[in-house]
Design a protein around this motif. Sequence first.
Motif, PDB file in Angstrom:
ATOM      1  N   ASP A  40      20.167 -26.121   2.776  1.00 36.93           N
ATOM      2  CA  ASP A  40      19.855 -24.727   2.481  1.00 36.93           C
ATOM      3  C   ASP A  40      18.413 -24.404   2.844  1.00 36.93           C
ATOM      4  O   ASP A  40      17.527 -25.265   2.795  1.00 36.93           O
ATOM      5  CB  ASP A  40      20.091 -24.451   0.997  1.00 36.93           C
ATOM      6  N   THR A  41      18.162 -23.137   3.168  1.00 30.94           N
ATOM      7  CA  THR A  41      16.829 -22.680   3.559  1.00 30.94           C
ATOM      8  C   THR A  41      16.033 -22.270   2.327  1.00 30.94           C
ATOM      9  O   THR A  41      16.543 -21.567   1.456  1.00 30.94           O
ATOM     10  CB  THR A  41      16.929 -21.493   4.520  1.00 30.94           C
ATOM     11  N   LEU A  42      14.771 -22.716   2.285  1.00 28.81           N
ATOM     12  CA  LEU A  42      13.836 -22.294   1.241  1.00 28.81           C
ATOM     13  C   LEU A  42      12.731 -21.474   1.890  1.00 28.81           C
ATOM     14  O   LEU A  42      12.112 -21.908   2.875  1.00 28.81           O
ATOM     15  CB  LEU A  42      13.231 -23.512   0.534  1.00 28.81           C
ATOM     16  N   ASP A  43      12.490 -20.285   1.330  1.00 30.99           N
ATOM     17  CA  ASP A  43      11.397 -19.432   1.779  1.00 30.99           C
ATOM     18  C   ASP A  43      10.300 -19.484   0.721  1.00 30.99           C
ATOM     19  O   ASP A  43      10.496 -19.045  -0.417  1.00 30.99           O
ATOM     20  CB  ASP A  43      11.885 -18.001   1.977  1.00 30.99           C
ATOM     21  N   LEU A  44       9.152 -20.028   1.103  1.00 24.52           N
ATOM     22  CA  LEU A  44       8.050 -20.280   0.167  1.00 24.52           C
ATOM     23  C   LEU A  44       6.844 -19.418   0.540  1.00 24.52           C
ATOM     24  O   LEU A  44       6.442 -19.365   1.710  1.00 24.52           O
ATOM     25  CB  LEU A  44       7.664 -21.759   0.223  1.00 24.52           C
ATOM     26  N   TYR A  45       6.256 -18.762  -0.470  1.00 21.55           N
ATOM     27  CA  TYR A  45       5.052 -17.966  -0.291  1.00 21.55           C
ATOM     28  C   TYR A  45       3.930 -18.573  -1.121  1.00 21.55           C
ATOM     29  O   TYR A  45       4.082 -18.762  -2.330  1.00 21.55           O
ATOM     30  CB  TYR A  45       5.296 -16.520  -0.726  1.00 21.55           C
ATOM     31  N   ALA A  46       2.821 -18.886  -0.462  1.00 18.70           N
ATOM     32  CA  ALA A  46       1.650 -19.461  -1.122  1.00 18.70           C
ATOM     33  C   ALA A  46       0.516 -18.457  -1.050  1.00 18.70           C
ATOM     34  O   ALA A  46       0.195 -17.952   0.022  1.00 18.70           O
ATOM     35  CB  ALA A  46       1.244 -20.767  -0.429  1.00 18.70           C
ATOM     36  N   LEU A  47      -0.129 -18.179  -2.186  1.00 21.75           N
ATOM     37  CA  LEU A  47      -1.107 -17.094  -2.197  1.00 21.75           C
ATOM     38  C   LEU A  47      -2.293 -17.390  -3.088  1.00 21.75           C
ATOM     39  O   LEU A  47      -2.248 -18.240  -3.974  1.00 21.75           O
ATOM     40  CB  LEU A  47      -0.429 -15.786  -2.636  1.00 21.75           C
ATOM     41  N   HIS A  48      -3.365 -16.657  -2.837  1.00 24.39           N
ATOM     42  CA  HIS A  48      -4.550 -16.616  -3.693  1.00 24.39           C
ATOM     43  C   HIS A  48      -5.028 -15.166  -3.649  1.00 24.39           C
ATOM     44  O   HIS A  48      -5.749 -14.776  -2.739  1.00 24.39           O
ATOM     45  CB  HIS A  48      -5.624 -17.583  -3.195  1.00 24.39           C
ATOM     46  N   PHE A  49      -4.597 -14.387  -4.625  1.00 23.98           N
ATOM     47  CA  PHE A  49      -4.899 -12.959  -4.639  1.00 23.98           C
ATOM     48  C   PHE A  49      -6.394 -12.706  -4.874  1.00 23.98           C
ATOM     49  O   PHE A  49      -7.096 -13.534  -5.445  1.00 23.98           O
ATOM     50  CB  PHE A  49      -4.101 -12.278  -5.746  1.00 23.98           C
ATOM     51  N   PRO A  50      -6.897 -11.541  -4.465  1.00 27.98           N
ATOM     52  CA  PRO A  50      -8.299 -11.197  -4.713  1.00 27.98           C
ATOM     53  C   PRO A  50      -8.622 -11.235  -6.209  1.00 27.98           C
ATOM     54  O   PRO A  50      -7.764 -10.967  -7.052  1.00 27.98           O
ATOM     55  CB  PRO A  50      -8.411  -9.761  -4.176  1.00 27.98           C
ATOM     56  N   SER A  51      -9.855 -11.574  -6.516  1.00 24.90           N
ATOM     57  CA  SER A  51     -10.283 -11.619  -7.913  1.00 24.90           C
ATOM     58  C   SER A  51     -10.353 -10.205  -8.483  1.00 24.90           C
ATOM     59  O   SER A  51     -10.273  -9.209  -7.752  1.00 24.90           O
ATOM     60  CB  SER A  51     -11.640 -12.294  -8.037  1.00 24.90           C
ATOM     61  N   LYS A  52     -10.546 -10.118  -9.789  1.00 27.90           N
ATOM     62  CA  LYS A  52     -10.640  -8.822 -10.450  1.00 27.90           C
ATOM     63  C   LYS A  52     -12.058  -8.257 -10.394  1.00 27.90           C
ATOM     64  O   LYS A  52     -12.292  -7.136 -10.864  1.00 27.90           O
ATOM     65  CB  LYS A  52     -10.180  -8.950 -11.899  1.00 27.90           C
ATOM     66  N   LEU A  53     -12.991  -9.017  -9.829  1.00 30.76           N
ATOM     67  CA  LEU A  53     -14.349  -8.515  -9.696  1.00 30.76           C
ATOM     68  C   LEU A  53     -14.368  -7.345  -8.714  1.00 30.76           C
ATOM     69  O   LEU A  53     -13.771  -7.412  -7.641  1.00 30.76           O
ATOM     70  CB  LEU A  53     -15.288  -9.621  -9.210  1.00 30.76           C
ATOM     71  N   GLY A  54     -15.056  -6.297  -9.069  1.00 30.98           N
ATOM     72  CA  GLY A  54     -15.127  -5.149  -8.178  1.00 30.98           C
ATOM     73  C   GLY A  54     -14.348  -3.953  -8.670  1.00 30.98           C
ATOM     74  O   GLY A  54     -14.260  -2.931  -7.977  1.00 30.98           O
ATOM     75  N   ALA A  55     -13.733  -4.061  -9.866  1.00 35.78           N
ATOM     76  CA  ALA A  55     -13.087  -2.933 -10.537  1.00 35.78           C
ATOM     77  C   ALA A  55     -12.098  -2.210  -9.612  1.00 35.78           C
ATOM     78  O   ALA A  55     -11.120  -2.806  -9.171  1.00 35.78           O
ATOM     79  CB  ALA A  55     -14.145  -1.980 -11.069  1.00 35.78           C
ATOM     80  N   HIS A  56     -12.345  -0.941  -9.284  1.00 37.34           N
ATOM     81  CA  HIS A  56     -11.385  -0.128  -8.540  1.00 37.34           C
ATOM     82  C   HIS A  56     -11.099  -0.724  -7.169  1.00 37.34           C
ATOM     83  O   HIS A  56      -9.945  -0.764  -6.724  1.00 37.34           O
ATOM     84  CB  HIS A  56     -11.921   1.291  -8.386  1.00 37.34           C
ATOM     85  N   LYS A  57     -12.132  -1.199  -6.499  1.00 35.39           N
ATOM     86  CA  LYS A  57     -11.936  -1.814  -5.183  1.00 35.39           C
ATOM     87  C   LYS A  57     -10.975  -2.982  -5.278  1.00 35.39           C
ATOM     88  O   LYS A  57     -10.039  -3.103  -4.476  1.00 35.39           O
ATOM     89  CB  LYS A  57     -13.287  -2.278  -4.630  1.00 35.39           C
ATOM     90  N   ALA A  58     -11.181  -3.853  -6.270  1.00 38.14           N
ATOM     91  CA  ALA A  58     -10.318  -5.018  -6.429  1.00 38.14           C
ATOM     92  C   ALA A  58      -8.885  -4.599  -6.731  1.00 38.14           C
ATOM     93  O   ALA A  58      -7.928  -5.186  -6.205  1.00 38.14           O
ATOM     94  CB  ALA A  58     -10.864  -5.919  -7.537  1.00 38.14           C
ATOM     95  N   ASP A  59      -8.706  -3.588  -7.566  1.00 37.10           N
ATOM     96  CA  ASP A  59      -7.364  -3.115  -7.909  1.00 37.10           C
ATOM     97  C   ASP A  59      -6.625  -2.625  -6.674  1.00 37.10           C
ATOM     98  O   ASP A  59      -5.430  -2.895  -6.498  1.00 37.10           O
ATOM     99  CB  ASP A  59      -7.456  -1.995  -8.948  1.00 37.10           C
TER     100      ASP A  59
END
Length: 357
Positions: A186-205
């Motif tokens: 069977d096929t496995l689809d894997l996503y690996a991530l490191h989302f942006p930090s919360k620093l920066g308030a509105h920009k980060a959001d």
Amino acid sequence: MVGATEIGCIVSISSRLFPSVFLSLFFACCTFPSFAQQTFSILTYNCENLFDTLHDAGHDDYEFLPEGRNRWTRARYWRKLQRVAQVFAMADTLKPIDVAVLEEVENDTVLTHLLRRTKLQQAGYEYVMTDSRTARGTDVAVVFSPYTFHFISSETISLHHPKQFADNNEDTRPILYVCGTLQTGDTLDLYALHFPSKLGAHKADVLRRNIGKALRQHVDSVMHSRQFPLVVITGDFNDGPRSEVCRKVLNAQPPTAASPDAYTLYNMMTGRKGGSYKWHGEWNWIDQVLLNGNVLRTDSPLHCTFDDVSALHSPFLLEPDEAYGGSRPRRTFYGPVYHGGYSDHLPVVIRFQLQNR
């Protein structure tokens, strides 16, 4: 993006840390990779600044040089690599980890040193990783055993900053998508991530919402191209399971559905006590695991329950929290002060059952 590379490895562990019976089982699995596999394990781990000691042109890594603020010497670097290797060995006590998602890895030189030149032996791990254009240049990597996960392809999902938020035309950390097959076929689809930090308030959001939308669109496209999709999304989300990105943008549901839907994502951290990261005395689940509904079905070729996901709370990864009580991750640095530990995150392990449909 760096393609899959031939790499040697798996851990020779100190008898001070691991009993001889464990070592025998561990190396038996490494030596004979064709065993009848009934389980499949994925490790996700933010390594906390796994930099080498050389300048990576075009990136701001100066604090992690021998003459930099952190005095990042070869001795400290090699000790750090050995620490990460120990985590690999402890993540699954019966056999080597099948797949590891690693965050905050500087480059493929570091991956090569980790998999070839630590005490990792015989597992034959290979890897793919991103090539980040962020200021510090840290990447996300997927390390896998070619004996139990047969690599097909990989792709990066990138997102440029909106113009009003652009800083030197810097990009957001890309998501790494890896496709492969399990021993069941069977096929496995894997996503690996490191989302942006919360620093920066509105920009980060804004950045977090936009990269979340790009991820969800890609996942939906992949799921609808499969007869029986099996999707795993994991990494450092830099926020908890109740965040707007998880609940609204990714539309990740609690893993409590009596009849999981194949095209719905379920957050395995929702409603879970404890955490993988401690901030101001509070444990949080910022290292998360999202699965599509098929993986929660008991008749699935790749099956996982709520209890099959956990942070690794091994004593060697923890130390007393003198400020807030209890324990905290034994990290490498506290600010500029070298502490010699492992990471400010605990590794998270997902243990699946494999079965033929």
